[in-house]
Design an enzyme around this catalytic site. Structure first.
Site, PDB file in Angstrom:
ATOM      1  N   TYR A   1       0.800  -1.221   0.000  1.00 17.15           N
ATOM      2  CA  TYR A   1       0.000   0.000   0.000  1.00 17.15           C
ATOM      3  C   TYR A   1       0.839   1.281   0.000  1.00 17.15           C
ATOM      4  O   TYR A   1       0.276   2.380  -0.090  1.00 17.15           O
ATOM      5  CB  TYR A   1      -0.981   0.001   1.174  1.00 17.15           C
ATOM      6  CG  TYR A   1      -2.243  -0.762   0.844  1.00 17.15           C
ATOM      7  CD1 TYR A   1      -3.116  -0.302  -0.140  1.00 17.15           C
ATOM      8  CD2 TYR A   1      -2.543  -1.947   1.498  1.00 17.15           C
ATOM      9  CE1 TYR A   1      -4.266  -1.007  -0.461  1.00 17.15           C
ATOM     10  CE2 TYR A   1      -3.702  -2.659   1.184  1.00 17.15           C
ATOM     11  CZ  TYR A   1      -4.554  -2.179   0.204  1.00 17.15           C
ATOM     12  OH  TYR A   1      -5.691  -2.876  -0.119  1.00 17.15           O
TER      13      TYR A   1
ATOM     14  N   GLU B   1      -5.615 -29.636   8.569  1.00 14.23           N
ATOM     15  CA  GLU B   1      -5.718 -28.652   7.490  1.00 14.23           C
ATOM     16  C   GLU B   1      -6.653 -27.499   7.824  1.00 14.23           C
ATOM     17  O   GLU B   1      -6.330 -26.336   7.602  1.00 14.23           O
ATOM     18  CB  GLU B   1      -6.210 -29.347   6.212  1.00 14.23           C
ATOM     19  CG  GLU B   1      -6.520 -28.393   5.071  1.00 14.23           C
ATOM     20  CD  GLU B   1      -7.166 -29.089   3.876  1.00 14.23           C
ATOM     21  OE1 GLU B   1      -7.676 -28.355   3.008  1.00 14.23           O
ATOM     22  OE2 GLU B   1      -7.174 -30.328   3.807  1.00 14.23           O
TER      23      GLU B   1
ATOM     24  N   ASP C   1      -7.831 -32.979   3.822  1.00 17.56           N
ATOM     25  CA  ASP C   1      -8.878 -33.499   2.942  1.00 17.56           C
ATOM     26  C   ASP C   1      -8.273 -34.421   1.888  1.00 17.56           C
ATOM     27  O   ASP C   1      -7.126 -34.232   1.462  1.00 17.56           O
ATOM     28  CB  ASP C   1      -9.597 -32.351   2.223  1.00 17.56           C
ATOM     29  CG  ASP C   1     -10.567 -31.593   3.107  1.00 17.56           C
ATOM     30  OD1 ASP C   1     -11.005 -32.161   4.127  1.00 17.56           O
ATOM     31  OD2 ASP C   1     -10.895 -30.439   2.776  1.00 17.56           O
TER      32      ASP C   1
END
Length: 379
Positions: A121, A207, A259
């Site tokens: 920024y 996870e 997963d």
């Protein structure tokens, strides 16, 4: 850092920054074509023969960025413009690099700290997107032979930890043991972590935050005397460094639960082998001891999960799996992992950790994880 000179002294870094800028100016004033030489690091390639030269410690050749070089295709992608000339690219690249170096120089001189987002920024119109700043900082680390935290650029932490653990952070004590099912934020600056003490039997990395919260609700840490960590998806640098530090200090077994899909598997490999983007710092973040606890693609049949839990791989999923199957470390260091990934691709299906809740809401914490660990059903 093996294979590299690790510089953490601000005065040394400031000296190197001045030397780099001086050499660019000397080239320009002498009408020489300026160039920037970067060590090239990689922790994997697509050579399945096992004869590759990938390394976690040493650079693999040089990358020369110059006005005269015809293409920088890989780097051009972050500027969202594939039609700029080599001259235009070099000007853009050098402009970004020097702007970031000026900010880092100021941080070191004033002993202040900043995030990558703060740096973006300062010149959003020039940097265009966050990835431009991230790549520049990685290149600066390679140029100066240091790690990101040496530049006083601090990441924004998002990881959580709970369990049988006590540690001090910048003099402040964090006693997770008093309430082992309560989440604590993972420290951003590992250099401030000391006096690590634990009576845990193992470390479990999960996870997703939803799974972390499920284990907290089931009092998993309290009942199983362990430490649980989550990076809330793809792990950030503080989570990876903190896990690396715990394993190094406590010498505990460490397991990972993700997963059964391409992204879960990619997260698993990031913990064990490191990421390509930060391959230059892989030794400080990778955890080679980590073992895959599940969920395996083969678990779908093993646990007789109903078809409604099954999701089909998308074309993008299949491309990601095929790309991961070619990584050399799956041939050299984790052939069992590769076999499971092949099952995923062959069957064309994926499923989430939460699919195990089809039997009971606490099946994961009371049956799946304890049985897998007790009976050595991990790899």
């Amino acid at each position: 850092m093996a294979g590299r000179i690790s510089i953490s002294n601000p005065s040394d870094l400031l000296h190197k920054i001045k030397g780099f800028v001086r050499s660019l100016l000397e080239d320009l004033s002498s009408n020489r074509s300026p160039s920037i030489a970067l060590d090239r690091y990689r922790n994997y390639c697509s050579d399945p023969s096992g004869n590759c030269s990938c390394s976690y410690d040493l650079p693999n050749g040089k990358e020369i960025i110059s006005i005269e070089k015809k293409t920088h295709a890989r780097r051009l992608e972050i500027y969202q413009d594939h039609h700029v000339t080599s001259f235009s690219f070099f000007v853009l690249y050098t402009d970004v690099l020097l702007r970031v170096l000026v900010i880092i120089q100021q941080l070191l001189q004033e002993n202040k700290h900043s995030s990558k987002r703060d740096i973006y920024y300062t010149h959003p119109a020039v940097f265009a997107e966050q990835a431009v700043v991230d790549h520049a900082i990685n290149d600066i680390c390679i140029l100066l032979k240091c790690s990101c935290h040496h530049l006083n650029v601090v990441p924004v932490g998002k990881g959580l930890v709970m369990g049988w653990l006590r540690f001090a952070e910048a003099g402040r004590k964090n006693c997770c043991i008093r309430s082992p099912n309560t989440a604590y934020p993972i420290p951003v600056c590992i250099e401030d972590v000391e006096d690590v003490v634990s009576v845990a039997n193992y470390i479990l990395v999960v996870e997703k935050e939803s799974v972390f919260q499920r284990l907290a609700n089931d009092k998993f840490c309290e009942n199983n005397r362990c430490i649980v960590i989550t990076g809330r998806g793809y792990p950030d640098v503080p989570t990876r460094r903190f896990l690396h530090h715990l394993v190094e200090q406590l010498h505990l077994p460490v397991y990972c639960l993700v997963d059964s899909d391409p992204y879960g598997f990619d997260i698993l490999t990031t913990y064990r082998f490191g990421s390509m983007q930060m391959a230059y710092d892989a030794k400080l973040m990778r955890v080679p001891e980590i073992q895959w606890l599940g969920v395996f693609p083969s678990d779908f049949e093993e646990y007789h999960l109903p078809d409604r839990c099954r999701l089909h791989l998308t074309p993008e999923d299949k491309r990601k799996v095929e790309a991961m199957l070619s990584r050399c470390y799956l041939h050299k260091e984790a052939p069992q992992w590769r076999l499971e990934l092949e099952i995923m691709l062959r069957k064309g299906v994926k499923f989430e950790i939460e699919a195990l809740s089809v039997y009971s809401i606490s099946f994961l914490s009371k049956e799946y994880i304890p049985v897998k660990i007790q009976h050595g059903k991990h790899m």
